[in-house]
Design an enzyme around this catalytic site. Sequence first.
Site, mmCIF file in Angstrom:
data_model
loop_
_atom_site.group_PDB
_atom_site.id
_atom_site.type_symbol
_atom_site.label_atom_id
_atom_site.label_comp_id
_atom_site.label_asym_id
_atom_site.label_seq_id
_atom_site.Cartn_x
_atom_site.Cartn_y
_atom_site.Cartn_z
ATOM 1 N N ASP A 141 -19.901 -43.951 -12.001
ATOM 2 C CA ASP A 141 -19.829 -44.476 -13.369
ATOM 3 C C ASP A 141 -18.520 -44.088 -14.055
ATOM 4 O OD1 ASP A 141 -20.382 -41.781 -13.470
ATOM 5 O OD2 ASP A 141 -21.753 -41.923 -15.184
ATOM 6 N N GLU A 142 -17.484 -43.794 -13.277
ATOM 7 C CA GLU A 142 -16.191 -43.418 -13.828
ATOM 8 C C GLU A 142 -15.168 -44.530 -13.624
ATOM 9 O OE1 GLU A 142 -15.931 -38.572 -13.749
ATOM 10 O OE2 GLU A 142 -15.074 -39.684 -12.057
#
Length: 226
Positions: A141-142
């Site tokens: 999720d980066e």
Amino acid sequence: MGCKGRIAAASITFCFQTVFVLYDAAKYGRLDAFVLAGYLLVLPIAYWAGLHFDRIKAESEKDPLTRLYNRRYVMDSYARLTMRASRQLGKLFVLMIDCDNFKTINDKLSHEKGDLVLQRIAALLRAHTRSTDIVSRWGGDEFLVIGEYNGSEALTAMLKRIAGELENLSLEMGIPISATIGSAVYPDDHHHINELIKIADREMYSYKPRTKEEDAFLSYDLPEQH
């Protein structure tokens, strides 16, 4: 999608065909129409092969879920970016963007909803960064954004736009969506991409409150999943 494969394939094929034409002309003392017609055959084949190569290369540089650039592309492009910045006596910014609550979104709402959130964030980042910026999914999720640094005010304005759009996305999807962002500047903070990412990552996690996930989800009425 780049065009280096098509250019290279067509150029090399044209050179080889020209050498063959000249050799044939020298050998027989004339230009053969049939040999000249070979250009019409080999150049389209070379273009097709180059196009196939360009498509494969483009796909290898993209994240399949979000269609953003992947980590490999960032690492391969960094030297080019820094060289251009150095020639122009400019600077680059590096942003690490972490989606808050993501594990909770996956656990409570499903992985399909989590994938949709990542895709919507990716579209948001593409829309609110410049076309010259590199926007990538760094992993999980980066997200990572690299671009020309025009001063702290311009960077702050961009971050405010992104934060505002995330709020709008939260309202649209009916779930809490936010992100914590850390930044670093080349060459002020460091010259190497790995160190710049570490600096931005440390800053990002220094901003992230420990209870943000729990507080955000407690304040929302989550839809039931069927």
